[in-house]
Scaffold this active site. Structure first.
Site, PDB file in Angstrom:
ATOM      1  CG  ASP A 186      -2.166   1.864   6.238  1.00  0.00           C
ATOM      2  OD1 ASP A 186      -2.675   1.776   5.021  1.00  0.00           O
ATOM      3  OD2 ASP A 186      -2.539   3.159   6.686  1.00  0.00           O
ATOM      4  CG  ASP A 226      -2.271   1.267   1.556  1.00  0.00           C
ATOM      5  OD1 ASP A 226      -2.588   1.851   0.348  1.00  0.00           O
ATOM      6  OD2 ASP A 226      -2.058   1.763   2.239  1.00  0.00           O
ATOM      7  CG  ASP A 281      -1.545   7.575  -0.051  1.00  0.00           C
ATOM      8  OD1 ASP A 281      -1.113   8.730  -0.046  1.00  0.00           O
ATOM      9  OD2 ASP A 281      -2.416   7.160  -0.471  1.00  0.00           O
TER      10      ASP A 281
END
Length: 234
Positions: A189, A14, A16
């Site tokens: 995240d 991922d 961001d």
């Protein structure tokens, strides 16, 4: 976190909140867009909760919050789905415009990310960046932060008909990588990454510092947590 007992064929990572802290970019672009449509600035805690499910969800969530503010209500606007729909298109257009200009300007690569990516590359593992951020913005951000050379594939939220937490982006990325889902690690995240990975039968590890919609990350079902990329031993 050690995956030596479960050999991996590739990684999906991922962007961001996982590789790059982009919260200030989101906040800047949103507030510029809100100013264009005569709405007040949005606080960062609202942005933090809204980030992660794609630009459309981000803009719509922020609009719903802003239109419900007492000072906005006092102007005669009614906060309902019709009003949000009326504001959505111009807000989204202005947000896209401003984000393209600020993309990466206020963002910082998290500690350990570059070293971790270098270690993964040294192991000969193919890597794909898989994010809900629009693909063009993702590629631009990776290039601006010097991370683009690590990824053979970059897929954003507009690359497939459905976004994470749907498993489709992970399964399609595994096809592009030519790897089995059970041997392709999702590194993210948030619960979006974890839910998508579980549904796709991919192993998943989460960083502890990212954007999990304002909820504690350790409550998310995954295969492990790391504080830095360098803690992931493959």
């Amino acid at each position: 976190m050690n995956f030596k007992t479960t050999p991996l064929q590739a990684l999906m990572i991922d962007l961001d909140g996982t590789m790059v802290d982009t919260m200030a970019d989101f906040e800047a672009a949103l507030n510029l867009a809100l100013a264009d449509i005569d709405l007040p600035k949005v606080p960062r805690d609202v942005v933090n909760i809204a980030v992660g499910k794609g630009s459309e969800h981000l803009v719509r969530t922020v609009l719903t919050h802003q239109l419900a503010l007492p000072e906005v209500q006092a102007s005669g606007l009614v906060c309902n789905s019709t009003t949000v729909d009326t504001f959505y298109e111009p807000a989204f257009q202005r947000y896209q415009h401003h984000y393209g200009r600020v993309n990466g300007q206020h963002a910082q690569v998290y500690p350990g990310v570059l070293q971790g990516l270098q270690a993964f590359k040294a192991k000969g593992l193919p890597m794909a960046c898989l994010t809900n951020k629009p693909t063009a913005f993702a590629k631009d951000l990776l290039a601006r932060k010097g991370l683009d050379g690590f990824f053979g594939h970059v897929y954003g939220g507009d690359a497939f008909p459905r976004k994470k937490p749907d498993p489709m982006p992970l399964l399609e990325t595994c096809k592009a990588l030519g790897t089995a889902p059970s041997h392709t690690l999702m590194l993210g995240d948030s619960q979006n990454d974890a839910q998508a990975a579980r549904a796709a039968a991919c192993p998943v590890v989460l960083v502890t510092y990212g954007y999990n919609h304002g909820e504690p990350i350790h409550g998310v079902d995954c295969d492990g947590f790391i504080d830095q990329f360098t803690q992931l031993h493959i």
